[in-house]
Each structure stands twice: as C-alpha cells, then as structure tokens.
Design a protein around this motif. Structure first.
Motif: not given
Length: 115
Positions: A112-115, A64-70, A16-21, A85-86
């Motif tokens: 928290x990333x669940x498997x 790298x390749x999974x997260x992007x900072x801006x 899955x995905x999340x965006x932190x601010x 996410x892993x």
C-alpha cells in the motif's frame, strides 16, 4: 508441489521503497520462469516483472526504471526491489513460478502506497 512464500509487503509513502522476497521451498534451478504479478481491486492481474532461467528480465512499462527483479539461486529466493513507489502501485503482489509447464503461485503480499 512447490510452495512459494512471499514477504516484504507493507505500507509506505509515495516516493519510498520496499523489497519483496519470494522464497521457493525447493531448488529454483528447475524454474524456467519466475515472476511477480499484482492485482488491485477492480483491475485484472498484471505481470509486473519476470526473470527467466537464463536471467533475462522483462518489466511492465509502468514500473520500468523503478523496479528491479533478481533471483538468488543459492537462497532459492526471488526479489523485487521497488523504488519511487506511487499510489497506483498499491496492490496485492504475488510470486509466480513456471516449472515443467505447471504454474505455481504464492499467497500474495499487500503493498500500500499512500500519497
């Protein structure tokens, strides 16, 4: 004094995905380096991603390749888009800013990333 306020953490399934601010309660033009760190139990805090005042970015090899900072200077906000996410990405993520040789930290947000 600079206050950094993070949001966007939570529980997500693997893949899955999340965006932190991270909202900086001041103009971020004076921030020479803006970044995200994370720490999980029993491990040292590590740099996840960072962005300089001129927009140069750097990432931990593991993201790298999974997260992007801006950064959005108009909104004084830093973002971290996290995709694919892993479970090993589970940690408390903290926002960091370097301003005039002084370090500032946010309070942290749990991912928290669940498997």
């Amino acid at each position: 004094q600079v206050q950094l306020v993070e949001s966007g953490g939570g529980l997500v399934q693997a893949g899955g995905s999340l965006r932190l601010s991270c909202a900086a309660l001041r103009n971020i033009f004076g921030i020479s380096y803006f970044g995200w760190y994370r720490q999980s139990p029993g491990k040292q805090r590590e740099l996840v991603a960072g962005i300089s005042g001129v927009g140069s970015t750097n990432y931990a090899d593991s993201v790298k390749g999974r997260f992007t900072i801006s950064r959005d200077n108009a909104k004084n906000t830093l973002y971290l888009q996290m995709n694919s996410l892993k479970p090993e990405d589970t940690a408390v993520y903290s926002c960091y800013a370097l301003i005039s040789a002084t370090n500032y930290w946010g309070q942290g947000t749990q991912v928290t990333v669940s498997s």
